[in-house]
Design a protein around this motif. Structure first.
Motif, mmCIF file in Angstrom:
data_model
loop_
_atom_site.group_PDB
_atom_site.id
_atom_site.type_symbol
_atom_site.label_atom_id
_atom_site.label_comp_id
_atom_site.label_asym_id
_atom_site.label_seq_id
_atom_site.Cartn_x
_atom_site.Cartn_y
_atom_site.Cartn_z
ATOM 1 N N LYS A 41 0.854 -1.186 0.000
ATOM 2 C CA LYS A 41 0.000 0.000 0.000
ATOM 3 C C LYS A 41 0.891 1.238 0.000
ATOM 4 N N ALA A 42 0.489 2.268 -0.722
ATOM 5 C CA ALA A 42 1.267 3.516 -0.777
ATOM 6 C C ALA A 42 0.333 4.708 -0.679
ATOM 7 N N LYS A 43 0.866 5.792 -0.156
ATOM 8 C CA LYS A 43 0.079 7.025 -0.066
ATOM 9 C C LYS A 43 0.694 8.078 -0.980
ATOM 10 N N LEU A 44 -0.173 8.882 -1.592
ATOM 11 C CA LEU A 44 0.310 10.002 -2.407
ATOM 12 C C LEU A 44 0.348 11.222 -1.489
ATOM 13 N N LEU A 45 1.554 11.617 -1.131
ATOM 14 C CA LEU A 45 1.783 12.635 -0.108
ATOM 15 C C LEU A 45 2.088 13.998 -0.720
ATOM 16 N N VAL A 46 1.451 15.030 -0.181
ATOM 17 C CA VAL A 46 1.668 16.414 -0.630
ATOM 18 C C VAL A 46 2.794 17.035 0.188
ATOM 19 N N PHE A 57 -6.557 11.444 -13.460
ATOM 20 C CA PHE A 57 -5.585 10.864 -14.387
ATOM 21 C C PHE A 57 -4.785 9.768 -13.687
ATOM 22 N N ALA A 58 -4.372 10.007 -12.467
ATOM 23 C CA ALA A 58 -3.613 9.007 -11.704
ATOM 24 C C ALA A 58 -4.414 7.715 -11.572
ATOM 25 N N CYS A 59 -5.699 7.865 -11.291
ATOM 26 C CA CYS A 59 -6.552 6.679 -11.166
ATOM 27 C C CYS A 59 -6.589 5.902 -12.480
ATOM 28 N N GLN A 60 -6.629 6.626 -13.599
ATOM 29 C CA GLN A 60 -6.622 5.971 -14.911
ATOM 30 C C GLN A 60 -5.308 5.229 -15.145
ATOM 31 N N VAL A 61 -4.213 5.830 -14.718
ATOM 32 C CA VAL A 61 -2.896 5.187 -14.883
ATOM 33 C C VAL A 61 -2.830 3.901 -14.064
ATOM 34 N N PHE A 62 -3.225 3.992 -12.799
ATOM 35 C CA PHE A 62 -3.187 2.801 -11.939
ATOM 36 C C PHE A 62 -4.045 1.680 -12.532
ATOM 37 N N ASP A 66 -2.746 -1.941 -13.779
ATOM 38 C CA ASP A 66 -3.274 -3.131 -13.094
ATOM 39 C C ASP A 66 -4.704 -2.844 -12.634
ATOM 40 N N PRO A 67 -5.686 -3.408 -13.325
ATOM 41 C CA PRO A 67 -7.092 -3.178 -12.966
ATOM 42 C C PRO A 67 -7.452 -3.636 -11.562
ATOM 43 N N ASN A 68 -6.598 -4.445 -10.946
ATOM 44 C CA ASN A 68 -6.889 -4.942 -9.603
ATOM 45 C C ASN A 68 -6.402 -4.017 -8.492
ATOM 46 N N LEU A 69 -5.679 -2.950 -8.841
ATOM 47 C CA LEU A 69 -5.260 -1.989 -7.823
ATOM 48 C C LEU A 69 -6.486 -1.281 -7.250
ATOM 49 N N VAL A 70 -6.465 -1.048 -5.949
ATOM 50 C CA VAL A 70 -7.590 -0.388 -5.267
ATOM 51 C C VAL A 70 -7.156 1.012 -4.840
ATOM 52 N N ILE A 71 -7.967 2.015 -5.200
ATOM 53 C CA ILE A 71 -7.615 3.416 -4.911
ATOM 54 C C ILE A 71 -8.641 4.011 -3.960
ATOM 55 N N GLU A 72 -8.139 4.664 -2.902
ATOM 56 C CA GLU A 72 -8.995 5.412 -1.976
ATOM 57 C C GLU A 72 -8.643 6.897 -2.112
ATOM 58 N N LYS A 73 -9.586 7.670 -2.630
ATOM 59 C CA LYS A 73 -9.338 9.107 -2.839
ATOM 60 C C LYS A 73 -9.826 9.913 -1.642
ATOM 61 N N PHE A 74 -9.012 10.873 -1.236
ATOM 62 C CA PHE A 74 -9.397 11.770 -0.152
ATOM 63 C C PHE A 74 -9.512 13.225 -0.619
ATOM 64 N N LEU A 88 -4.401 10.352 -1.880
ATOM 65 C CA LEU A 88 -5.008 9.040 -2.081
ATOM 66 C C LEU A 88 -4.111 7.938 -1.528
ATOM 67 N N TYR A 89 -4.714 6.780 -1.345
ATOM 68 C CA TYR A 89 -3.980 5.554 -1.082
ATOM 69 C C TYR A 89 -4.198 4.620 -2.266
ATOM 70 N N VAL A 90 -3.177 3.868 -2.620
ATOM 71 C CA VAL A 90 -3.318 2.829 -3.638
ATOM 72 C C VAL A 90 -2.777 1.532 -3.047
ATOM 73 N N SER A 91 -3.521 0.460 -3.210
ATOM 74 C CA SER A 91 -3.079 -0.819 -2.647
ATOM 75 C C SER A 91 -3.279 -1.939 -3.655
ATOM 76 N N GLY A 92 -2.447 -2.970 -3.510
ATOM 77 C CA GLY A 92 -2.510 -4.099 -4.427
ATOM 78 C C GLY A 92 -1.121 -4.631 -4.708
ATOM 79 N N ASN A 93 -0.927 -5.151 -5.899
ATOM 80 C CA ASN A 93 0.352 -5.731 -6.287
ATOM 81 C C ASN A 93 1.471 -4.682 -6.204
ATOM 82 N N SER A 94 2.519 -5.008 -5.459
ATOM 83 C CA SER A 94 3.603 -4.033 -5.228
ATOM 84 C C SER A 94 4.315 -3.647 -6.520
ATOM 85 N N GLN A 95 4.574 -4.625 -7.373
ATOM 86 C CA GLN A 95 5.248 -4.323 -8.643
ATOM 87 C C GLN A 95 4.404 -3.363 -9.490
#
Length: 285
Positions: A41-46, A57-62, A66-74, A88-95
């Motif tokens: 899991k990773a966070k997009l930090l400001v 756009f970031a959500c589209q890239v993720f 990998d369509p299985n990545l899960v995104i939590e937008k704040f 946001l947080y993105v979680s799923g396959n690390s690679q």
């Protein structure tokens, strides 16, 4: 202006080409030391202050990576951000997360910078009837992203490219043999090719404003590199015959004064060609 379908196609091309450019035959750093089954899991930090852009756009890239990545937008596109915020947080396959990381950050940092600068212009123009426009002075290959960021920041898009509007600038006019000849040839060309495109004509002085006004079919006059006094005179001459747009080195310091001259639009290449990326990072949690 381009359609939503055309715009979506441009974004798809940008993502596909950027991943091709960055990943090539594989992200060997990740492949070498992270198992294919590992998740994280990773966070997009400001780490800066401004207006965020590029979240969608970031959500589209993720999802592309990998369509299985899960995104939590704040935080959503267009919202104010400050140092320490988590977008946001993105979680799923690390690679997969690492494969998408650089494109997400590069795009969002630049888009957020553009949105922040555009917001500053838009804020200055509040209370006037003038709107801020971008130009074609964009980074080759990612114009759609930069123009998207302008919209997020509260600006308006000028023509997208050479194909969706006619703009007769000084070189077109000189090569064509003069203003009237350029306009006449353009109208004949559009009719001949069954094209419904708006015509903008650049004026270099008040005399050229007069000549443009003696022709029909002009949608907007580009009042280029005029001083304030002549801009006011030009706006009075044009009246409601067509739209007006000021351009030529207009900055945050001068924008409000041009707006006070009564122009409908101000276009500024600085929205896209003179910005410093906002500081964002993607950190494992």
């Amino acid at each position: 202006m381009i359609t939503q379908e055309q715009f979506k196609k441009e974004i798809d091309i940008i993502i596909k080409n950027a991943i091709r450019e960055d990943v090539g035959d594989g992200d060997h750093s990740s492949l070498a030391c992270i198992p294919g089954y590992a998740t994280g899991k990773a966070k997009l930090l400001v780490k800066d202050n401004g207006i965020v852009a590029g979240v969608n756009f970031a959500c589209q890239v993720f999802q592309y990576v990998d369509p299985n990545l899960v995104i939590e937008k704040f935080i959503n596109d267009g919202e104010q951000i400050v140092n320490g915020d988590i977008v946001l947080y993105v979680s799923g396959n690390s690679q997969s997360i690492l494969k998408a990381e650089r494109l997400v950050l590069n795009a969002m940092q630049r888009m957020s910078a553009i949105a922040t600068k555009t917001h500053e212009f838009a804020k200055l123009l509040r209370g006037t009837n003038t709107k801020i426009l971008d130009t074609r002075k964009t980074t080759p290959g990612i114009r759609a992203l930069e123009k998207w960021a302008v919209k997020i920041g509260g600006g308006e898009n000028h023509r997208f490219a050479l194909y969706d509007m006619v703009m007769l600038k000084d070189n077109h006019i000189d090569f064509a043999g003069g203003i009237t000849m350029a306009i006449d040839k353009t109208k004949a060309y559009l009719k001949e090719n069954n094209l419904d495109l708006k015509i903008i004509v650049e004026a270099r002085d008040l005399q050229e404003i007069e000549e443009i006004l003696s022709n029909t079919g002009v949608h907007r006059i580009l009042i280029d590199n005029f001083n304030y006094e002549d801009t006011r005179k030009a706006v009075q001459m044009i009246g409601d015959k067509c739209q007006t747009e000021s351009s030529g080195g207009i900055t945050l310091e001068t924008a409000k004064k041009y707006a006070d001259c009564g122009v409908d639009f101000i276009s500024s290449g600085a929205l896209t060609h003179s910005v410093y990326n906002l500081d964002l990072s993607l950190k494992a949690v």
